[in-house]
Design a protein around this motif. Structure first.
Motif, PDB file in Angstrom:
ATOM      1  N   UNK A 158       0.835  -1.192   0.000  1.00 47.44           N
ATOM      2  CA  UNK A 158       0.000   0.000   0.000  1.00 47.44           C
ATOM      3  C   UNK A 158       0.875   1.250   0.000  1.00 47.44           C
ATOM      4  N   UNK A 159       0.264   2.374  -0.259  1.00 41.09           N
ATOM      5  CA  UNK A 159       0.961   3.656  -0.232  1.00 41.09           C
ATOM      6  C   UNK A 159       1.524   3.932   1.167  1.00 41.09           C
ATOM      7  N   UNK A 198      -1.501   9.234 -11.750  1.00 41.65           N
ATOM      8  CA  UNK A 198      -0.406  10.193 -11.621  1.00 41.65           C
ATOM      9  C   UNK A 198      -0.984  11.543 -11.197  1.00 41.65           C
ATOM     10  N   UNK A 199      -0.241  12.271 -10.403  1.00 46.22           N
ATOM     11  CA  UNK A 199      -0.710  13.530  -9.825  1.00 46.22           C
ATOM     12  C   UNK A 199      -0.499  14.745 -10.712  1.00 46.22           C
ATOM     13  N   UNK A 200       0.388  14.657 -11.685  1.00 44.02           N
ATOM     14  CA  UNK A 200       0.721  15.828 -12.501  1.00 44.02           C
ATOM     15  C   UNK A 200       0.466  15.579 -13.981  1.00 44.02           C
ATOM     16  N   UNK A 201      -0.643  14.969 -14.281  1.00 42.65           N
ATOM     17  CA  UNK A 201      -1.008  14.584 -15.638  1.00 42.65           C
ATOM     18  C   UNK A 201      -2.241  15.377 -16.050  1.00 42.65           C
ATOM     19  N   UNK A 202      -2.385  15.605 -17.336  1.00 43.67           N
ATOM     20  CA  UNK A 202      -3.588  16.266 -17.828  1.00 43.67           C
ATOM     21  C   UNK A 202      -4.849  15.474 -17.525  1.00 43.67           C
ATOM     22  N   UNK A 203      -4.688  14.163 -17.277  1.00 42.96           N
ATOM     23  CA  UNK A 203      -5.835  13.305 -16.970  1.00 42.96           C
ATOM     24  C   UNK A 203      -6.101  13.183 -15.464  1.00 42.96           C
ATOM     25  N   UNK A 204      -5.285  13.823 -14.640  1.00 40.19           N
ATOM     26  CA  UNK A 204      -5.419  13.730 -13.180  1.00 40.19           C
ATOM     27  C   UNK A 204      -6.830  14.050 -12.683  1.00 40.19           C
ATOM     28  N   UNK A 219       4.076   9.933   0.844  1.00 41.25           N
ATOM     29  CA  UNK A 219       3.358  10.895   1.673  1.00 41.25           C
ATOM     30  C   UNK A 219       2.794  12.035   0.824  1.00 41.25           C
ATOM     31  N   UNK A 220       3.583  12.513  -0.133  1.00 49.53           N
ATOM     32  CA  UNK A 220       3.118  13.594  -1.002  1.00 49.53           C
ATOM     33  C   UNK A 220       1.947  13.147  -1.875  1.00 49.53           C
ATOM     34  N   UNK A 221       2.029  11.931  -2.389  1.00 53.68           N
ATOM     35  CA  UNK A 221       0.945  11.388  -3.218  1.00 53.68           C
ATOM     36  C   UNK A 221      -0.329  11.269  -2.384  1.00 53.68           C
ATOM     37  N   UNK A 222      -0.207  10.695  -1.200  1.00 58.12           N
ATOM     38  CA  UNK A 222      -1.352  10.518  -0.306  1.00 58.12           C
ATOM     39  C   UNK A 222      -1.993  11.862   0.031  1.00 58.12           C
ATOM     40  N   UNK A 275      -1.760  14.755  -1.630  1.00 60.57           N
ATOM     41  CA  UNK A 275      -2.357  15.350  -2.822  1.00 60.57           C
ATOM     42  C   UNK A 275      -3.714  14.723  -3.115  1.00 60.57           C
ATOM     43  N   UNK A 276      -3.775  13.402  -3.111  1.00 60.28           N
ATOM     44  CA  UNK A 276      -5.016  12.706  -3.474  1.00 60.28           C
ATOM     45  C   UNK A 276      -6.133  12.975  -2.481  1.00 60.28           C
ATOM     46  N   UNK A 277      -5.808  12.953  -1.197  1.00 61.01           N
ATOM     47  CA  UNK A 277      -6.864  13.160  -0.200  1.00 61.01           C
ATOM     48  C   UNK A 277      -7.279  14.624  -0.116  1.00 61.01           C
ATOM     49  N   UNK A 278      -6.323  15.545  -0.185  1.00 59.90           N
ATOM     50  CA  UNK A 278      -6.629  16.959  -0.056  1.00 59.90           C
ATOM     51  C   UNK A 278      -7.293  17.520  -1.307  1.00 59.90           C
ATOM     52  N   UNK A 279      -6.758  17.179  -2.476  1.00 59.62           N
ATOM     53  CA  UNK A 279      -7.251  17.757  -3.726  1.00 59.62           C
ATOM     54  C   UNK A 279      -8.515  17.073  -4.233  1.00 59.62           C
TER      55      UNK A 279
END
Length: 164
Positions: A11-12, A34-40, A77-80, A82-86
């Motif tokens: 897991x993350x 991915x966090x920095x993709x046009x499809x994000x 940690x950064x991915x987690x 970003x995903x939860x906050x954004x």
């Protein structure tokens, strides 16, 4: 029963588990993210699917990957965060893995054998490619990156699997 569900994943948060444990052996949509993709922004629809179908035994599984133009450079940690906050992501996420090439995670070595609607199998084309698995771990559909998670064909496939 497919041994896909028995494949080890991390897991993350760094916990060792299996794909089957992450999905409670129910239907799942595995997505390389991915966090920095046009499809994000697809995270919004993925989370909506999780909330809508989760009570019926469905799980979205996000799998971060940095192989496409370095669009997932962050730490776990950064991915987690970003995903939860954004995007308010509540579905399980794995550690960052490779999805193509000799270093591809065993999960993707197997998933890429599954063809899409045109009959084409092979490498992951880009971030946000999706595979729908039934509760036995069989791949029942593959959707390419630009197919939105809430597209009619994705929803129909999920409904079909959940109706089994």
């Amino acid at each position: 029963m497919s041994d896909l569900l028995d494949l080890p994943v991390t897991t993350l948060q760094g916990e060792e588990t299996t794909l089957g444990a992450l999905t409670d052996r129910g239907a799942a949509l595995v997505v390389n993210v991915a966090s920095r993709c046009g499809l994000t922004p697809q995270y919004t629809q993925l989370e909506a699917l999780q909330r809508e179908y989760g009570p019926r035994g469905f799980t979205v599984v996000g799998v971060p990957c940095n192989q496409f133009m370095g669009q997932e450079p962050g730490t776990a940690e950064e991915i987690q965060s970003f995903c939860s906050t954004t995007y308010g992501v509540t579905f399980p996420m794995t550690e960052k893995v490779e999805v193509n090439g000799p270093g591809a995670h065993p999960l993707f070595q197997r998933l890429t054998d599954a063809p899409d609607a045109t009959g084409t199998a092979g490498d992951v084309q880009w971030n946000f490619e999706k595979w729908l698995l039934d509760g036995q771990g069989e791949v029942v559909a593959r959707f390419r990156p630009k197919t939105l998670p809430d597209a009619p064909e994705v929803r129909q496939a999920i409904e079909s699997v959940l109706a089994r």
